[in-house]
Design a protein around this motif. Structure first.
Motif, PDB file in Angstrom:
ATOM      1  N   ASP A 210      38.343  42.549  54.259  1.00 34.77           N
ATOM      2  CA  ASP A 210      37.867  42.245  55.613  1.00 34.77           C
ATOM      3  C   ASP A 210      38.876  42.704  56.663  1.00 34.77           C
ATOM      4  N   PHE A 211      40.162  42.495  56.392  1.00 36.72           N
ATOM      5  CA  PHE A 211      41.192  42.912  57.345  1.00 36.72           C
ATOM      6  C   PHE A 211      41.161  44.426  57.531  1.00 36.72           C
ATOM      7  N   ASN A 212      40.996  45.155  56.449  1.00 40.49           N
ATOM      8  CA  ASN A 212      40.936  46.617  56.545  1.00 40.49           C
ATOM      9  C   ASN A 212      39.726  47.080  57.345  1.00 40.49           C
ATOM     10  N   LYS A 213      38.605  46.383  57.179  1.00 38.03           N
ATOM     11  CA  LYS A 213      37.404  46.745  57.938  1.00 38.03           C
ATOM     12  C   LYS A 213      37.605  46.510  59.428  1.00 38.03           C
ATOM     13  N   GLN A 214      38.329  45.464  59.764  1.00 39.40           N
ATOM     14  CA  GLN A 214      38.536  45.095  61.166  1.00 39.40           C
ATOM     15  C   GLN A 214      39.654  45.898  61.824  1.00 39.40           C
ATOM     16  N   HIS A 215      40.510  46.522  61.004  1.00 38.91           N
ATOM     17  CA  HIS A 215      41.662  47.250  61.546  1.00 38.91           C
ATOM     18  C   HIS A 215      41.760  48.605  60.863  1.00 38.91           C
ATOM     19  N   SER A 216      41.037  49.560  61.392  1.00 37.53           N
ATOM     20  CA  SER A 216      41.031  50.895  60.794  1.00 37.53           C
ATOM     21  C   SER A 216      42.370  51.605  60.947  1.00 37.53           C
ATOM     22  N   ASP A 217      43.241  51.076  61.811  1.00 38.70           N
ATOM     23  CA  ASP A 217      44.551  51.689  62.009  1.00 38.70           C
ATOM     24  C   ASP A 217      45.588  51.171  61.029  1.00 38.70           C
ATOM     25  N   SER A 218      45.172  50.303  60.107  1.00 37.87           N
ATOM     26  CA  SER A 218      46.118  49.651  59.211  1.00 37.87           C
ATOM     27  C   SER A 218      45.757  49.890  57.749  1.00 37.87           C
ATOM     28  N   CYS A 219      46.722  49.587  56.887  1.00 41.21           N
ATOM     29  CA  CYS A 219      46.500  49.656  55.447  1.00 41.21           C
ATOM     30  C   CYS A 219      46.982  48.342  54.841  1.00 41.21           C
ATOM     31  N   CYS A 220      46.043  47.530  54.428  1.00 43.14           N
ATOM     32  CA  CYS A 220      46.349  46.245  53.800  1.00 43.14           C
ATOM     33  C   CYS A 220      45.943  46.334  52.333  1.00 43.14           C
ATOM     34  N   VAL A 221      46.873  46.079  51.429  1.00 42.65           N
ATOM     35  CA  VAL A 221      46.664  46.284  49.991  1.00 42.65           C
ATOM     36  C   VAL A 221      46.838  44.961  49.257  1.00 42.65           C
ATOM     37  N   PHE A 222      45.936  44.688  48.349  1.00 49.15           N
ATOM     38  CA  PHE A 222      45.986  43.487  47.523  1.00 49.15           C
ATOM     39  C   PHE A 222      46.717  43.808  46.225  1.00 49.15           C
ATOM     40  N   PHE A 223      47.803  43.091  45.963  1.00 56.41           N
ATOM     41  CA  PHE A 223      48.530  43.225  44.712  1.00 56.41           C
ATOM     42  C   PHE A 223      48.048  42.143  43.758  1.00 56.41           C
ATOM     43  N   ASP A 224      47.271  42.551  42.771  1.00 55.85           N
ATOM     44  CA  ASP A 224      46.724  41.607  41.794  1.00 55.85           C
ATOM     45  C   ASP A 224      47.828  41.259  40.802  1.00 55.85           C
ATOM     46  N   GLU A 225      48.573  40.220  41.147  1.00 57.46           N
ATOM     47  CA  GLU A 225      49.747  39.865  40.362  1.00 57.46           C
ATOM     48  C   GLU A 225      49.378  39.399  38.957  1.00 57.46           C
ATOM     49  N   VAL A 226      48.244  38.705  38.827  1.00 58.61           N
ATOM     50  CA  VAL A 226      47.818  38.240  37.513  1.00 58.61           C
ATOM     51  C   VAL A 226      47.489  39.433  36.619  1.00 58.61           C
ATOM     52  N   ALA A 227      46.784  40.426  37.165  1.00 60.94           N
ATOM     53  CA  ALA A 227      46.473  41.621  36.379  1.00 60.94           C
ATOM     54  C   ALA A 227      47.757  42.349  35.981  1.00 60.94           C
ATOM     55  N   ALA A 228      48.739  42.364  36.879  1.00 52.00           N
ATOM     56  CA  ALA A 228      50.024  42.992  36.557  1.00 52.00           C
ATOM     57  C   ALA A 228      50.709  42.252  35.408  1.00 52.00           C
ATOM     58  N   LEU A 229      50.680  40.923  35.444  1.00 52.27           N
ATOM     59  CA  LEU A 229      51.269  40.137  34.360  1.00 52.27           C
ATOM     60  C   LEU A 229      50.540  40.381  33.043  1.00 52.27           C
ATOM     61  N   GLU A 230      49.228  40.498  33.118  1.00 51.24           N
ATOM     62  CA  GLU A 230      48.450  40.771  31.908  1.00 51.24           C
ATOM     63  C   GLU A 230      48.823  42.133  31.321  1.00 51.24           C
ATOM     64  N   ARG A 231      48.975  43.141  32.185  1.00 50.93           N
ATOM     65  CA  ARG A 231      49.356  44.470  31.707  1.00 50.93           C
ATOM     66  C   ARG A 231      50.747  44.439  31.070  1.00 50.93           C
ATOM     67  N   LEU A 232      51.672  43.737  31.689  1.00 50.63           N
ATOM     68  CA  LEU A 232      53.030  43.672  31.160  1.00 50.63           C
ATOM     69  C   LEU A 232      53.064  42.964  29.809  1.00 50.63           C
ATOM     70  N   ARG A 233      52.305  41.903  29.673  1.00 48.87           N
ATOM     71  CA  ARG A 233      52.275  41.181  28.396  1.00 48.87           C
ATOM     72  C   ARG A 233      51.689  42.051  27.290  1.00 48.87           C
ATOM     73  N   LEU A 234      50.680  42.830  27.650  1.00 53.42           N
ATOM     74  CA  LEU A 234      50.082  43.747  26.677  1.00 53.42           C
ATOM     75  C   LEU A 234      51.050  44.870  26.330  1.00 53.42           C
ATOM     76  N   SER A 235      51.772  45.367  27.323  1.00 53.13           N
ATOM     77  CA  SER A 235      52.685  46.488  27.118  1.00 53.13           C
ATOM     78  C   SER A 235      53.895  46.104  26.274  1.00 53.13           C
ATOM     79  N   PHE A 236      54.524  44.978  26.583  1.00 58.98           N
ATOM     80  CA  PHE A 236      55.736  44.570  25.872  1.00 58.98           C
ATOM     81  C   PHE A 236      55.443  43.790  24.597  1.00 58.98           C
ATOM     82  N   GLY A 237      54.220  43.285  24.484  1.00 54.94           N
ATOM     83  CA  GLY A 237      53.889  42.421  23.364  1.00 54.94           C
ATOM     84  C   GLY A 237      54.120  40.971  23.740  1.00 54.94           C
ATOM     85  N   ALA A 238      53.284  40.089  23.214  1.00 50.20           N
ATOM     86  CA  ALA A 238      53.336  38.685  23.622  1.00 50.20           C
ATOM     87  C   ALA A 238      54.690  38.054  23.326  1.00 50.20           C
TER      88      ALA A 238
END
Length: 414
Positions: A210-238
């Protein structure tokens, strides 16, 4: 790398939030700034709640250390926000510890029956917190900021604090304390937390979109921290991940853990923020795109970073799949995904259907392996399960909405 540091030396990273941004060792937002070679200014405060970012923002805007051009933050400013861990997870742990939770774990009198339901396990979580973060984003935008990295809430079920809390949540489920979520006695305790985590994920992601739609002059990015943790656990092993990721608090990453999260955030930032993109990587991507112009860009999934699960209602798909009436019935296109997020598809239904009729349509449209004859399917929307008595329209199901499909054994009570 030195070349990378020189490339972004004119950038500033301003950090706001809680103890995942301000701790006894460098946190991933700080390490991200270091990897970018940017000037890092940390206004976060360990132990703070979401509402505290307002004061943190004021301190930043009054700080003589913060660069300004004509009284405004320069375009080479990255705002990093990590908040609400204390609002949800630590409040839950404190409620359990102060409300008989520890007694329950030790087999002593008290336990789940004396615990007030924490905010994280109540319907429709995150409404107040998202409103606060939206206001903060707007205030930083008015101050000149145009680049924002917003982290999700780290409701990661393999975090030790959740393992500790699971027996207590089981007691709450079996005592009927979570009926407001549609979670009934006998249901798996992880189900309540998973549904709430998805609700918060989707709310945060929708806020960013919604913020990006309202502000075309900006770049707002969502960092999915849970997905990152899931990837790291899969990569390194549980085994390696579980042993190395968390410190004595059972809630905070170790220095090693923050380094790994920073690598994930760095990759995202250099992909998504135009001013931080690696020119060599951008040229290679452009060349690949030119070489195969007919190939469509791959859609990002929950395993990625910023794209909503296929057809999430937050993406504005209501404009693309407008309601239609067929034979006098209002037709809705509903986006279905499973809890894990690796299966997503769309079904068309009537607004006056009940959940049983929706279930039949979903099972007919679902890909192979989604569910078998020994299971039933229930649906969650915004952190609450849909009832079996009302129509979809009365329960607030609208065209383009996303529903989480939870497959459960038939023996599990509802």
């Amino acid at each position: 790398l030195p070349s990378e540091n020189m490339l972004h030396a004119n950038w500033s990273v301003l950090i706001f939030g809680d103890s995942w941004a301000d701790y006894m060792h460098p946190t991933w937002p700080q390490v991200l700034g270091r990897r970018l070679g940017a000037k890092v200014l940390n206004f976060a405060q360990g132990g703070s709640l979401c509402g505290d970012i307002r004061n943190q923002g004021q301190r930043a805007l009054m700080s003589p250390q913060v660069s300004r051009h004509g009284g405004l933050l320069p375009p080479e400013t990255l705002i990093v926000i990590h908040t609400c861990g204390n609002d949800f997870i630590m409040k839950m742990a404190e409620a359990f510890m102060g409300g008989g939770g520890l007694s329950s774990l030790l087999g002593m009198p008290g336990g789940a029956s004396s615990i007030a339901t924490p905010e994280m396990l109540q319907p429709n979580p995150g409404v107040r917190e998202v409103a606060i973060i939206k206001d903060f984003l707007e205030s930083m935008h008015r101050a000149g900021a145009r680049n924002f990295l917003v982290s999700g809430v780290p409701i990661f079920l393999d975090m030790p604090v959740f393992n500790m809390a699971m027996p207590i949540i089981t007691g709450m489920v079996n005592s009927g304390k979570l009926e407001a979520l549609g979670v009934s006695p006998g249901d798996p305790p992880r189900l309540a937390v998973e549904v709430q985590a998805i609700a918060l994920h989707d709310r945060w992601e929708g806020m960013v979109q919604d913020f990006n739609k309202q502000h075309s002059d900006s770049c707002c990015v969502f960092f999915d921290e849970v997905a990152a943790l899931e990837r790291l656990r899969l990569s390194f092993g549980a085994a390696v991940f579980d042993r190395s990721m968390w410190d004595f608090s059972m809630f905070h990453p170790t220095a090693w853990g923050h380094e790994q999260l920073a690598a994930e955030a760095h990759r995202l930032s250099t992909e998504r923020f135009p001013g931080l993109k690696d020119p060599a990587a951008a040229s290679a991507a452009s060349a690949a795109s030119t070489a195969s112009p007919a190939s469509a860009a791959p859609k990002e999934t929950k395993g990625g970073y910023v794209a909503a699960a296929a057809g999430s209602g937050a993406t504005g798909s209501t404009n693309e799949t407008s309601e239609v009436k067929v034979n006098g019935d209002k037709k809705l296109k509903v986006h279905i995904r499973n809890v894990k997020g690796d299966i997503a598809f769309e079904v068309t239904c009537n607004a006056n259907w009940n959940t049983s009729q929706l279930t039949q349509a979903v099972l007919e449209k679902a890909p192979s392996g989604f569910a078998d004859s020994s299971c039933v399917c229930v649906f969650a929307m915004k952190g609450k399960f849909l009832s079996e008595s009302d129509t979809l329209e009365k329960m607030g199901v609208q065209d383009g909405v996303q529903l989480i499909a939870v497959v459960k054994p038939k023996s599990a009570p509802r």
